[in-house]
Design an enzyme around this catalytic site. Structure first.
Site, PDB file in Angstrom:
ATOM      1  N   HIS A  60       0.844  -1.210   0.000  1.00 18.58           N
ATOM      2  CA  HIS A  60       0.000   0.000   0.000  1.00 18.58           C
ATOM      3  C   HIS A  60       0.873   1.251   0.000  1.00 18.58           C
ATOM      4  CE1 HIS A  60      -3.932   2.026   1.214  1.00 18.58           C
ATOM      5  NE2 HIS A  60      -3.039   2.999   1.168  1.00 18.58           N
ATOM      6  N   HIS A  62       1.257   5.366  -2.128  1.00 19.73           N
ATOM      7  CA  HIS A  62       0.726   6.362  -3.078  1.00 19.73           C
ATOM      8  C   HIS A  62       1.918   6.979  -3.797  1.00 19.73           C
ATOM      9  CE1 HIS A  62      -3.433   6.523  -1.334  1.00 19.73           C
ATOM     10  NE2 HIS A  62      -2.770   5.954  -0.340  1.00 19.73           N
ATOM     11  N   GLN A 155      -9.779   9.541  -4.829  1.00 15.41           N
ATOM     12  CA  GLN A 155      -9.415  10.201  -3.559  1.00 15.41           C
ATOM     13  C   GLN A 155     -10.519  11.117  -3.009  1.00 15.41           C
ATOM     14  OE1 GLN A 155      -5.937  10.733  -1.525  1.00 15.41           O
ATOM     15  NE2 GLN A 155      -7.866  10.943  -0.411  1.00 15.41           N
ATOM     16  N   HIS A 213      -9.748   2.047   0.552  1.00 18.33           N
ATOM     17  CA  HIS A 213      -9.426   2.788   1.780  1.00 18.33           C
ATOM     18  C   HIS A 213     -10.692   2.767   2.630  1.00 18.33           C
ATOM     19  CE1 HIS A 213      -5.939   4.221  -0.390  1.00 18.33           C
ATOM     20  NE2 HIS A 213      -5.533   4.932   0.657  1.00 18.33           N
ATOM     21  N   GLU A 216     -10.838   4.909   7.503  1.00 20.62           N
ATOM     22  CA  GLU A 216      -9.584   5.508   7.974  1.00 20.62           C
ATOM     23  C   GLU A 216      -9.923   6.772   8.762  1.00 20.62           C
ATOM     24  OE1 GLU A 216      -6.719   6.745   5.033  1.00 20.62           O
ATOM     25  OE2 GLU A 216      -5.123   6.906   6.522  1.00 20.62           O
ATOM     26  N   ASP A 312       2.465   3.309   2.920  1.00 21.21           N
ATOM     27  CA  ASP A 312       1.384   4.245   2.577  1.00 21.21           C
ATOM     28  C   ASP A 312       1.888   5.521   1.918  1.00 21.21           C
ATOM     29  OD1 ASP A 312      -1.167   5.194   2.265  1.00 21.21           O
ATOM     30  OD2 ASP A 312      -1.561   5.523   4.385  1.00 21.21           O
TER      31      ASP A 312
HETATM   32 FE   FE2 Z   1      -3.526   5.094   1.556  1.00 21.06          FE
END
Ligand code: FE2
Length: 416
Positions: A60, A62, A155, A213, A216, A312
């Site tokens: 995971h 980005h 996102q 996701h 979170e 992440d």
């Molecule tokens: Fe993430």
């Protein structure tokens, strides 16, 4: 002794099981593993008991936002939500070269530290899909030394703007490997549920994996994990589905958590925890006691469910630190999840190797005869020592070839 020689032999490495072996590599493959191989090789590397492991799996990350910390501004509140605001400003001036350059630089940092398989989320809620195009090109350009999976990640939410759903669909048609989502960031609970249902429809239609996701947030009322689990059971997608983060699970009451665990055991989905960033992002609205903001890693693992760990973010609006070292991730997991028993520490190592490979559904992973030769050698004798000292990765072998060599630091004492 036969006349045959191999391309490469690693001599006397120690597997995670504790066995000492020679490993022979020919072309791209592992061709022999034995306590002693009498055949010689063009290149032989003596390991003297150093740990030989399958490569790290970054399940995971980005890559589209990596290496942008402070641009255009620093995240002052340290929250997920300010991070999303800053990224919204930064993504207005993304270019293909900007994204590709940062992504490749990050992948090199990762590979140098033993990561050879990466799942990256890519924001597909910007109208030009520049980041996605860039990462699809990068996936192709690096495929001879690192394997990249791309998740189409909306996102800003699927239903926060009318065009977002179309962009997600377009991203899947362009070649993303998996469908992402962010149900806890949709406007309402109902939109969140609808987004998860839509993700399953799209995954089935386009034959993609799912990595969402999920929850979170520290809000104990954020309960989209149950929606994902139900979707995995009803669709039969099971292990093709992953729930990332699920930090709210750390805040659920135990009665609900107990019920949820039963559902998760039926669903057999994967979980990814990101301890480096969630220990910093979460708990920001707490005074004291302050929550740890991590999902129930230990309890999921105890139930035999597949949990892997991700970095992440590396130097981006959500997390300004990091070098891509998966041993830092495992080290933080040991602390935050209180997994300090020896089998628990070993389990944290497995979460950055074998479990990540399961999440990514990698078929050609592992140190076995006949498999592609992807392996790493660490300056340690065991998984425990590798995590304790965040040991240097001395050799990275990718697709049968030596990709990176790094010397361990040497300390010289100048007094008796
Ligand atoms: Fe993430």
């Amino acid at each position: 002794m036969s006349d045959k020689t191999y391309n490469l032999i690693l001599r006397q490495g120690q597997l995670v099981t504790g066995e000492r072996v020679d490993i022979a590599i020919e072309e791209e493959k592992i061709v022999a593993i034995a306590p002693e191989i009498s055949t010689s090789a063009a290149t032989e590397i003596p390991l003297n008991g150093k740990l030989v492991s399958s490569p790290f799996v970054e399940s995971h990350i980005h890559l589209d936002s990596a290496l942008t910390a402070g641009d255009p501004r620093w995240n002052q509140s340290g929250t997920l939500f300010e991070g999303i605001e800053i990224w919204r400003e930064r993504k207005l001036y993304l270019s293909l070269n900007d994204v590709k350059k940062r992504a490749i630089e990050t992948l090199k940092q990762q590979a140098a530290q033993g990561v050879l398989f990466v799942r990256t989320h890519v924001d597909v809620s910007e109208s030009t899909l520049t980041a996605l195009q860039a990462l699809l090109e990068v996936r192709e350009e690096v495929k001879n030394w690192i394997t990249l999976q791309v998740v189409a990640f909306p996102q800003d939410g699927i239903y926060s703007k009318p065009e977002n759903e179309k962009l997600l669909k377009k991203a899947l048609k362009m070649g993303a490997d998996a469908v992402g989502g962010i149900p806890h960031y949709e406007f309402t609970r109902e939109d969140g549920v609808r987004s998860v249902e839509r993700i399953f429809e799209l995954a089935e239609k386009y034959n993609k994996l799912i990595d969402i996701h999920c929850d979170e947030i520290d809000d104990e009322q954020s309960r989209f994990l149950e929606v994902i689990a139900a979707g995995a059971i009803r669709s039969g997608m099971g292990a093709r589905v992953t729930a990332s983060h699920t930090t709210a699970f750390g805040s659920y009451n135990n009665a609900y958590a107990y019920k949820l665990m039963g559902l998760l055991e039926r669903a057999q989905i994967n979980f990814i925890a990101n301890p480096l960033i969630n220990i910093t992002l979460q708990g920001r609205t707490d005074t004291y006691p302050k929550r740890r903001g991590i999902t129930r890693v230990k309890e999921l693992w105890q139930r035999g469910l597949n949990v892997s760990l991700g970095h992440d973010c590396i130097q981006d609006p959500w997390y300004s630190l990091g070098t891509g070292n998966m041993l830092d991730v495992a080290y933080m997991a040991v602390h935050v999840c209180q997994m300090t028993g020896m089998t628990e520490i070993n389990a944290c190592y497995d979460m950055i190797t074998d479990n990540g490979a399961r999440t990514l559904q990698l078929e050609n992973y592992g140190i076995e005869v006949g498999k592609q030769a992807n392996l790493i050698v660490l300056d340690a004798e065991s998984r425990y020592e590798a995590i304790r000292r965040r040991a240097t990765v001395l050799y990275v072998i990718s697709q049968g070839k030596l990709l990176v060599e790094t010397e361990a630091p040497v300390t010289k004492w100048n007094r008796e």
